[in-house]
Enzyme design. Structure first.
Site, PDB file in Angstrom:
ATOM      1  N   ASP A 141       0.828  -1.230   0.144  1.00 39.48           N
ATOM      2  CA  ASP A 141       0.003  -0.044   0.037  1.00 39.48           C
ATOM      3  C   ASP A 141       0.901   1.347  -0.085  1.00 39.48           C
ATOM      4  O   ASP A 141       0.283   2.251   0.268  1.00 39.48           O
ATOM      5  CB  ASP A 141      -0.932  -0.114   1.186  1.00 39.48           C
ATOM      6  CG  ASP A 141      -2.209  -0.359   0.940  1.00 39.48           C
ATOM      7  OD1 ASP A 141      -2.595  -0.803  -0.219  1.00 39.48           O
ATOM      8  OD2 ASP A 141      -3.344  -0.272   1.704  1.00 39.48           O
TER       9      ASP A 141
ATOM     10  N   ASP B 115      -8.083  -6.685  13.516  1.00 36.94           N
ATOM     11  CA  ASP B 115      -7.548  -8.123  13.988  1.00 36.94           C
ATOM     12  C   ASP B 115      -8.590  -8.534  14.928  1.00 36.94           C
ATOM     13  O   ASP B 115      -9.011  -9.582  15.171  1.00 36.94           O
ATOM     14  CB  ASP B 115      -6.014  -8.228  14.292  1.00 36.94           C
ATOM     15  CG  ASP B 115      -5.908  -6.922  15.112  1.00 36.94           C
ATOM     16  OD1 ASP B 115      -6.528  -6.211  15.422  1.00 36.94           O
ATOM     17  OD2 ASP B 115      -4.570  -6.741  15.484  1.00 36.94           O
TER      18      ASP B 115
END
Length: 698
Positions: free
Chosen positions: A274, A427
């Site tokens: 990214d 997460d």
């Protein structure tokens, strides 16, 4: 006949008749006995006068030397203070403070300074009260003066006393009647929360002790190991390496993953880049191309629209059609270096355990001894993995996914809704949703994956802000789903009260409120008290338990206490931001890496890959070393910053400690019945309140 003088020990020639005494077979002898002569009496006076003059000169020189040293010390102190003031002024002007951070941020400036302004207000109020108390102390408002006892205060007419006495008397009345009761109530609430959280931590430590005592650990089934070693049954594994502008560490993570001991036809590596820096993108592409030429199944993926931070990056990686061919996905952040046998030690735990959705490995740190900050981080994270994750994994099969160094069953990800970009803790989000769908988690404390710790306070503070604001965002979003989920009441209680409220909300709340706000206020409002076991004994015990997983860190227990006290500002601010969705709640800043992996580790990886690639050209090790050193030298030097919130809190605590010292010297307070019971103390305080209010009415 004149009497002899006894000043015969002065300097000069000794005259007299010597006497020698001998004995047959003597054990000792006295050689000479002299009587003083008259000349000794004449020289003794002169000798004494010379000695006096000499001693006076020596004393003068000693005093001059001491004065010179004192002047030098004062000069050095003055120069140090001047240079410190100049440094502070220069950094404030140049914007090297946390209020003038050049790092791009989506945070609202008004929201960013709101918390700092609150601490600043408390600081100025404490300084005002400290000056007030010091003036009262020198005016005689303390119980140490014999004629200024409490009864004397009420016997003197009001008109006789000056304006200061009247103001201080009114302050005592306000303190006793209006400020102390609510402060004591808030203190009692925080004490209850503190006790509950301490009991939770104690239970976790007892659970860890029981695991060690019984030698409990997850063991894969024997047929799963046989399938790997003898039958050669290897499931299809997808490996993802998400990264963003992390040019310091991309080489080591890609090299470590490409050297995983797994058949190349059964593994595919995705480098999900990214990065928005063209140079970094080009470097990563070249590294991927190099490993492709060496035979590794590795692909490079770059998003044009970079939405959703890490969650969006992982989601895009799972959107390709070939992902359906794979059963498991392993995730490693850019600074993580799994051992070659990582997959062989984690994948077997899924065999014949269809309800296991995640296998999480423990982190280890290559730079844990780099500086004091990394040592203290190592204490916290070692306790997190050794105690919290291991105990929760063994006894309830649920814990928060750490975002990396874990292997997911792709079916579990899909049934739980996949990666969502709604919070900064993707997460934990996927772990909670998977647990609500009935999936179990396995934590392997003996499988380690090397990574880096933030080495600067700026990077660590931003990381902690994200870690403590995200869970509160997630709690607000997941609470209705948890209540409606078809799981047992015990699992709902554990997830709502223990996992979210107690460990994510209550812990930062009471840490900051109790020890950074209430404790300093009790110094200025002594009628509200905190027991010694709350201030000293329990915090010391909890710190001792935290350091148990890292025994080598015991010399740092005092810095650890101060460090946790300082970090409570950031954690509390982050918790409030996430809970009420303030401007900084959705701020995501990639933790800066320094590339501390040793050169020898990378070279050994290249050498191992050379042995595996028979008939291929040998890679240039010198060129690899040169690239590593060049990347390490290219890191920009960071200037030290002034963190205003932490400094303001430090001065607030310093002011409170000065007030406490004043109380120890006899300052005025109503804690003058230390040996009385609670009811006698309350009666005394109410009596004082009645006396003050009857004499001085508003």
């Amino acid at each position: 006949m004149a009497l002899p003088s006894f000043n015969w020990w002065g300097k000069g020639s000794h005259k007299g008749t010597p006497v020698v005494v001998t004995m047959e077979n003597p054990n000792w002898s006295m050689v000479e006995l002299e009587a003083p002569s008259e000349s000794d009496f004449q020289t003794s006076t002169v000798t004494q006068e010379k000695a006096r003059g000499k001693n006076a000169k020596q004393l003068t020189w000693v005093l001059l030397l001491k004065a010179h040293r004192a002047a030098g010390c004062l000069t050095s102190v003055a120069s140090t203070l001047f240079s410190l003031g100049s440094t502070i002024r220069r950094r404030v002007i140049s914007g090297q403070t946390d209020n003038n951070d050049s790092t791009p941020s989506t945070e609202n400036k008004t929201v960013k300074t709101r918390f700092y302004n609150c601490i600043k207000a408390f600081l100025w109020l404490s300084l005002l009260l400290l000056g007030f108390e010091i003036a009262a102390y020198f005016k005689g408002w303390h119980f140490g003066a014999p004629k200024l006892q409490l009864q004397y205060i009420f016997t003197v007419p009001f008109g006789v006393r000056d304006l200061f006495d009247g103001l201080y008397t009114r302050w005592v009345l306000i303190r006793v009647g209006y400020l102390a009761p609510p402060l004591q109530f808030l203190a009692n609430v925080c004490i209850i929360l503190f006790i509950v959280q301490s009991l939770d931590r104690l239970v976790l430590c007892l659970g860890c002790f029981w695991i060690r005592f019984k030698k409990i650990k997850p063991i894969p089934k024997q047929d799963a190991i046989v399938d790997l070693e003898e039958n050669g049954f290897f499931p299809m594994v997808l490996v993802q390496i998400p990264m963003c502008n992390e040019k310091e560490v991309y080489q080591q993570s890609i090299a470590a993953v490409c050297n995983l001991d797994w058949p190349k036809s059964k593994i595919l590596i995705q480098v999900l880049d990214d990065s928005d820096e063209p140079t970094t993108q080009l470097l990563i592409k070249e590294e991927v191309h190099k490993w492709q030429q060496d035979g590794a199944r590795i692909v490079y993926r770059h998003r044009v629209i970079r939405d959703g931070y890490k969650a969006g990056n992982l989601k895009s990686g799972m959107s390709y059609s070939y992902v359906k061919e794979y059963e498991f996905v392993a995730i490693f952040d850019a600074d993580f270096q799994p051992a070659p046998d990582f997959l062989k030690r984690t994948i077997p735990h899924f065999k014949d355990n269809e309800d296991v959705g995640l296998v999480q490995a423990r982190w280890s740190f290559v730079n844990k001894d780099e500086n004091l900050l990394t040592r203290l981080q190592n204490v916290n994270l070692s306790f997190h993995f050794e105690v919290e994750q291991q105990v929760n994994g063994v006894f309830i099969n649920f814990f928060g996914f750490n975002g990396t160094a874990g292997v997911w069953r792709i079916k579990a990800l899909e049934e739980s809704g996949g990666w969502l970009e709604r919070t900064t803790v993707e997460d934990m989000d996927i772990a909670v949703r998977a647990h609500l769908h009935g999936w179990k988690f396995v934590f392997l404390n003996d499988v380690e994956c090397q990574c880096e710790l933030p080495e600067s306070y700026e990077a660590y503070r931003k990381q902690q802000h994200r870690w403590h604001s995200g869970p509160m965002q997630l709690f607000r979003l997941c609470l209705p789903d948890i209540i409606r989920a078809k799981i047992s009441m015990w699992k709902k209680f554990n997830m709502i009260f223990l996992f979210f409220l107690l460990r994510k909300l209550i812990l930062p709340f009471y840490s900051f409120t109790l020890f950074c706000i209430i404790l300093p206020m009790t110094m200025f409002i002594p009628e509200a008290e905190l027991p010694a076991w709350v201030v000293c004994y329990i915090p010391a015990t909890m710190s001792f338990l935290n350091i148990l997983p890292t025994p080598k860190s015991f010399p740092f227990i005092v810095p650890y206490l101060l460090f946790e006290n300082t970090m409570s500002v950031t954690k509390f601010n982050a918790m409030i931001s996430g809970l009420f969705q303030l401007g900084s709640a959705y701020e995501w800043v990639v933790t800066k890496k320094s590339g501390r992996s040793s050169e020898g580790d990378l070279v050994s990886l290249v050498e191992k890959e050379t042995k595996q690639q028979r008939g291929e050209s040998e890679p240039n090790l010198d060129e690899t070393k040169t690239n590593i050193l060049r990347e390490q030298k290219s890191r920009q030097t960071k200037h030290n910053r002034m963190y205003t919130k932490e400094l303001a809190l430090a001065f607030l605590l310093l002011t409170a400690s000065a007030r406490s010292l004043l109380s120890a010297q006899g300052g005025l307070e109503l804690g003058w019945l230390p040996n009385e019971n609670f009811w006698q103390r309350g009666l005394a305080e109410s009596s004082v309140h009645r006396l003050l209010s009857s004499r001085f009415r508003f």
